[in-house]
Design a protein around this motif. Structure first.
Motif, short mmCIF file in Angstrom:
data_model
loop_
_atom_site.label_atom_id
_atom_site.label_comp_id
_atom_site.label_asym_id
_atom_site.label_seq_id
_atom_site.Cartn_x
_atom_site.Cartn_y
_atom_site.Cartn_z
N ALA A 97 -30.22 63.04 101.58
CA ALA A 97 -29.64 63.30 100.20
C ALA A 97 -28.02 62.72 100.38
N VAL A 98 -27.99 62.08 99.23
CA VAL A 98 -26.51 61.35 99.21
C VAL A 98 -25.96 61.95 98.04
N ALA A 99 -24.90 63.05 98.21
CA ALA A 99 -24.20 63.59 97.11
C ALA A 99 -22.98 62.81 96.45
N HIS A 100 -23.32 62.60 95.20
CA HIS A 100 -22.34 61.92 94.21
C HIS A 100 -21.98 60.57 94.87
N PRO A 101 -22.69 59.70 95.01
CA PRO A 101 -22.36 58.44 95.40
C PRO A 101 -21.76 57.59 94.30
N CYS A 102 -20.63 57.72 93.93
CA CYS A 102 -20.05 57.11 92.43
C CYS A 102 -18.78 56.26 92.44
N VAL A 116 -27.79 61.27 94.53
CA VAL A 116 -27.89 62.52 93.57
C VAL A 116 -26.47 62.60 92.83
N GLY A 117 -26.58 62.48 91.55
CA GLY A 117 -25.24 62.25 90.83
C GLY A 117 -25.66 61.89 89.29
N PRO A 118 -24.66 61.68 88.78
CA PRO A 118 -24.67 61.29 87.26
C PRO A 118 -25.59 60.06 87.44
N GLU A 119 -26.71 59.73 86.86
CA GLU A 119 -27.30 58.51 87.03
C GLU A 119 -26.84 57.27 86.34
N ALA A 166 -27.65 64.21 88.12
CA ALA A 166 -26.84 65.73 88.09
C ALA A 166 -25.63 65.40 87.29
N LYS A 167 -25.04 66.33 86.68
CA LYS A 167 -24.24 66.26 85.56
C LYS A 167 -22.84 65.91 86.31
N HIS A 168 -22.40 66.36 87.10
CA HIS A 168 -21.27 66.14 87.91
C HIS A 168 -20.88 66.36 89.22
N SER A 169 -19.88 66.33 89.92
CA SER A 169 -19.68 66.26 91.42
C SER A 169 -20.38 67.66 92.34
N ASP A 180 -22.57 69.74 91.03
CA ASP A 180 -23.81 70.17 90.61
C ASP A 180 -24.44 68.96 91.55
N ALA A 181 -23.88 67.66 91.64
CA ALA A 181 -24.59 67.08 92.60
C ALA A 181 -24.74 67.42 94.19
#
Length: 120
Positions: free
Chosen positions: A23-28, A50-53, A75-78, A80-81
């Motif tokens: 699971a990669v949290a918020h790779p934005c 996992v993050g805002p698609e 996910a809505k934001h960091s 949440d991610a």
């Protein structure tokens, strides 16, 4: 008494799961998205981004990063991610957790939260 010298011979252990679901949290941003994607293409991990698609896809498009075959959980934001990524590990849907672009304290707050049961 005589002394004996021992040498350790390296052993190669078989991998139980060569593609650990991660699971990669918020790779934005470019770097936090590029790392897990390269690891995927090299057969190292099976990432769940996992993050805002729309933001993840936008970064991929901007920098020519191929997301084909990679699962994305919106996910809505960091914050949440981070919560969703930790939940994926806690429930066994992912075997490992990788930090993307959120601040370390955001992710670690979820990891150590008593409700998430990831305390060691």
């Amino acid at each position: 008494m005589g002394s004996t010298t021992r040498t350790c011979q390296p052993r190669t252990l078989p991998l139980v799961n060569p593609r650990a679901t991660t699971a990669v949290a918020h790779p934005c941003d470019k770097e936090s998205l590029k790392g897990p994607v390269i690891a995927f293409h090299e057969g190292i991990i099976e990432p769940i981004l996992v993050g805002p698609e729309s933001r993840i896809r936008g970064v991929a498009e901007e920098f020519g990063i191929d997301l084909h075959g990679i699962r994305i959980v919106n996910a809505k934001h960091s914050h949440d991610a981070a919560a969703i990524a930790v939940s994926l590990v806690r429930t066994g849907d992912a075997e490992a957790l990788m930090k993307g672009s959120p601040h370390t304290d955001e992710l670690m707050a979820e990891v150590v939260a008593r409700a998430n049961s990831m305390r060691t």
